[in-house]
Design a protein around this motif. Structure first.
Motif, mmCIF file in Angstrom:
data_model
loop_
_atom_site.group_PDB
_atom_site.id
_atom_site.type_symbol
_atom_site.label_atom_id
_atom_site.label_comp_id
_atom_site.label_asym_id
_atom_site.label_seq_id
_atom_site.Cartn_x
_atom_site.Cartn_y
_atom_site.Cartn_z
ATOM 1 N N ILE A 281 58.034 76.725 -34.393
ATOM 2 C CA ILE A 281 59.422 76.292 -34.162
ATOM 3 C C ILE A 281 59.342 74.821 -33.811
ATOM 4 C CG2 ILE A 281 61.419 76.525 -32.627
ATOM 5 C CD1 ILE A 281 60.478 79.493 -32.247
ATOM 6 N N LEU A 282 60.063 74.000 -34.562
ATOM 7 C CA LEU A 282 60.000 72.553 -34.338
ATOM 8 C C LEU A 282 61.414 72.038 -34.081
ATOM 9 C CD1 LEU A 282 58.116 70.053 -34.515
ATOM 10 C CD2 LEU A 282 58.652 69.932 -36.942
ATOM 11 N N THR A 283 61.604 71.326 -32.970
ATOM 12 C CA THR A 283 62.919 70.715 -32.713
ATOM 13 C C THR A 283 62.706 69.219 -32.454
ATOM 14 O OG1 THR A 283 62.860 71.256 -30.328
ATOM 15 C CG2 THR A 283 63.948 72.851 -31.782
ATOM 16 N N PRO A 284 63.713 68.390 -32.789
ATOM 17 C CA PRO A 284 63.504 66.934 -32.758
ATOM 18 C C PRO A 284 63.718 66.276 -31.385
ATOM 19 C CG PRO A 284 65.625 67.425 -33.729
ATOM 20 C CD PRO A 284 65.020 68.745 -33.363
ATOM 21 N N HIS A 285 62.792 66.529 -30.450
ATOM 22 C CA HIS A 285 62.830 65.908 -29.115
ATOM 23 C C HIS A 285 64.253 65.985 -28.537
ATOM 24 C CE1 HIS A 285 60.679 62.743 -26.459
ATOM 25 N NE2 HIS A 285 61.614 63.379 -25.759
ATOM 26 N N THR A 286 64.613 67.204 -28.191
ATOM 27 C CA THR A 286 66.000 67.543 -27.864
ATOM 28 C C THR A 286 66.173 68.022 -26.436
ATOM 29 O OG1 THR A 286 66.184 68.268 -30.158
ATOM 30 C CG2 THR A 286 67.900 69.032 -28.710
ATOM 31 N N ALA A 287 65.045 68.311 -25.755
ATOM 32 C CA ALA A 287 65.140 68.966 -24.450
ATOM 33 C C ALA A 287 66.009 68.185 -23.464
ATOM 34 C CB ALA A 287 63.746 69.169 -23.876
ATOM 35 N N PHE A 288 66.000 66.859 -23.576
ATOM 36 C CA PHE A 288 66.708 66.007 -22.606
ATOM 37 C C PHE A 288 68.218 65.959 -22.843
ATOM 38 C CE2 PHE A 288 66.552 63.487 -26.368
ATOM 39 C CZ PHE A 288 67.662 62.674 -26.319
ATOM 40 N N TYR A 289 68.675 66.542 -23.959
ATOM 41 C CA TYR A 289 70.005 66.215 -24.477
ATOM 42 C C TYR A 289 71.093 67.105 -23.869
ATOM 43 C CZ TYR A 289 72.934 64.194 -28.179
ATOM 44 O OH TYR A 289 73.888 63.500 -28.885
ATOM 45 N N THR A 290 71.406 66.881 -22.585
ATOM 46 C CA THR A 290 72.518 67.608 -21.960
ATOM 47 C C THR A 290 73.441 66.590 -21.285
ATOM 48 O OG1 THR A 290 71.528 67.874 -19.755
ATOM 49 C CG2 THR A 290 70.988 69.563 -21.386
ATOM 50 N N GLY A 291 74.659 67.033 -21.028
ATOM 51 C CA GLY A 291 75.632 66.163 -20.365
ATOM 52 C C GLY A 291 75.196 65.819 -18.954
ATOM 53 N N ARG A 292 74.609 66.807 -18.266
ATOM 54 C CA ARG A 292 74.194 66.547 -16.882
ATOM 55 C C ARG A 292 73.069 65.507 -16.847
ATOM 56 N NH1 ARG A 292 73.660 69.056 -11.520
ATOM 57 N NH2 ARG A 292 74.948 70.818 -12.113
ATOM 58 N N ALA A 293 72.142 65.620 -17.792
ATOM 59 C CA ALA A 293 71.034 64.655 -17.845
ATOM 60 C C ALA A 293 71.584 63.251 -18.111
ATOM 61 C CB ALA A 293 70.021 65.055 -18.914
ATOM 62 N N LEU A 294 72.560 63.179 -19.006
ATOM 63 C CA LEU A 294 73.179 61.877 -19.312
ATOM 64 C C LEU A 294 73.797 61.276 -18.045
ATOM 65 C CD1 LEU A 294 74.375 59.772 -21.392
ATOM 66 C CD2 LEU A 294 76.362 61.280 -21.507
ATOM 67 N N ALA A 295 74.549 62.116 -17.314
ATOM 68 C CA ALA A 295 75.202 61.637 -16.091
ATOM 69 C C ALA A 295 74.158 61.195 -15.060
ATOM 70 C CB ALA A 295 76.089 62.741 -15.514
ATOM 71 N N ASP A 296 73.084 61.993 -14.919
ATOM 72 C CA ASP A 296 72.016 61.637 -13.968
ATOM 73 C C ASP A 296 71.369 60.311 -14.350
ATOM 74 O OD1 ASP A 296 72.435 64.027 -12.719
ATOM 75 O OD2 ASP A 296 70.524 64.943 -13.285
ATOM 76 N N VAL A 297 71.084 60.159 -15.643
ATOM 77 C CA VAL A 297 70.401 58.940 -16.092
ATOM 78 C C VAL A 297 71.276 57.717 -15.799
ATOM 79 C CG1 VAL A 297 69.656 57.638 -18.130
ATOM 80 C CG2 VAL A 297 68.907 59.987 -17.814
#
Ligand code: NAD
Length: 315
Positions: A281-297
């Motif tokens: 199973i291959l996904t394109p470096h997606t683990a970080f991609y949430t709204g909460r992570a965006l707000a935290d960053v």
């Protein structure tokens, strides 16, 4: 002293909005610049770059020529930045932390998918084939899971795995309480599933090399949501092709820079070997991609920029 300014490079619309809101709240002057539009970077600004930007010596020198000495990346990992050159040029570099749950949950998602070989099931269904898998799957609670790296993300992964009732052991150079640590080779030999949560550094590059992959439990699964360079991809492919490992779920792959985030259908991919395997199973470096992570960053970028200003002011 001149007031600090944050210059965020190569932002998408959502990042711009989130950073603007946080900067306004903290009264921090903020500007945006496109990738390689170095003349748009205000002199002496604190610069924020994307996780997928390759910040090599040329980029660092261009930024240093704009009197930039403080570099933040909108990611936890800093392996896309030439840290040795940055230090030589007198530039400080920091990763920006965010919700570890967003990556831990994604790791769990991939573990559950790999355990059920869901990649193969879904691609068969897309072809109109609704048959069951040839073999019955294992439930997570019947597995021994080896967690490599027990920092912010690894610790959350362990907490989630315990809720599933798994037997969990771990490897890290730093030990925390209530975790059963084993030497790495022992952990690999005993684990039905190995999940990686280490940063990519000179010490961890190819930590899972050919010899270590050969020591993994026959039929084990590998999950990597950390960095592709932790694993020797060619040795991994061999182990998956021969059935020595029964599957892998990878959010990150060696050489992904310049490959992910584009439509590659129709091209002969570097990753052809991996994507040809039904047990990958291959996904394109997606683990970080949430709204909460965006707000935290956004929040932490602004806070860390202001902290950096304090550090400069205090010498
Ligand atoms: P962290 O710094 O909190 O934890 C890292 C752990 O690795 C620490 O416990 C440290 O002791 C251990 N470690 C480091 N070098 C080691 C070595 N040589 N040997 C043994 N142990 C070692 O980091 P984190 O927030 O848990 O993030 C881990 C990694 O996850 C990041 O560095 C990043 O590469 C990756 N990540 C990926 C995504 C994604 O979207 N796929 C998102 C965020 C983070």
């Amino acid at each position: 002293m001149q007031k600090t300014m944050l210059c965020a490079i190569d932002c998408d619309m959502e990042e711009r909005q989130a950073l603007r809101a946080e900067a306004e709240r903290a009264a921090l002057p903020l500007t945006f610049a496109g990738w390689s539009d170095w003349m748009a970077v205000p002199r002496g600004a604190c610069v924020s770059v994307r996780h997928a930007a390759y910040v090599d010596e040329t980029v660092l020198r261009a930024l240093r020529a704009r009197d930039v000495t403080r570099l933040l990346t909108r990611s936890v990992g800093v392996d896309h930045i030439d840290l040795a050159t940055a230090s030589r040029l007198g530039m400080r570099v920091h990763g920006v932390p965010y919700s570890p749950d967003c990556v831990a949950e994604y790791a769990l998602t991939l573990m559950l998918m790999a355990a059920r070989n869901l990649g193969a099931v879904l691609s068969r269904v897309h072809r109109g084939d609704y048959r069951l898998e040839p073999h019955r799957a294992r439930e997570l609670r019947d597995m021994r899971v080896g967690v490599v790296g027990t920092g912010r993300i690894g610790a959350r992964v362990i907490a989630l795995l315990r809720a599933f009732g798994c037997t969990v052991a771990a490897y890290d150079r730093v030990h925390t309480e209530d975790v059963n640590y084993l030497p790495l080779d022992e952990l690999l030999a005993q684990s039905d599933l190995v999940t990686l949560h280490l940063p990519l550094t000179a010490a961890t590059r190819h930590m899972l090399n050919r010899e270590r992959i050969a020591r993994m439990k026959p039929g084990a699964l590998l999950v990597n949501v950390s960095r592709g360079g932790l694993v020797d991809t060619s040795a991994l492919c061999e182990a998956l092709e021969t059935g020595r490992l029964s599957g892998a779920a990878l959010d990150v792959v060696e050489g992904e820079q310049g490959w992910f985030y584009r439509d590659r259908s129709g091209e002969t991919p570097t990753f052809a070997r991996l994507t040809a395997l039904s047990n990958v199973i291959l996904t394109p470096h997606t683990a970080f991609y949430t709204g909460r992570a965006l707000a935290d960053v956004a929040k932490n970028t602004v806070e860390m920029c202001l902290e950096e200003e304090g550090r400069v002011a205090n010498g």
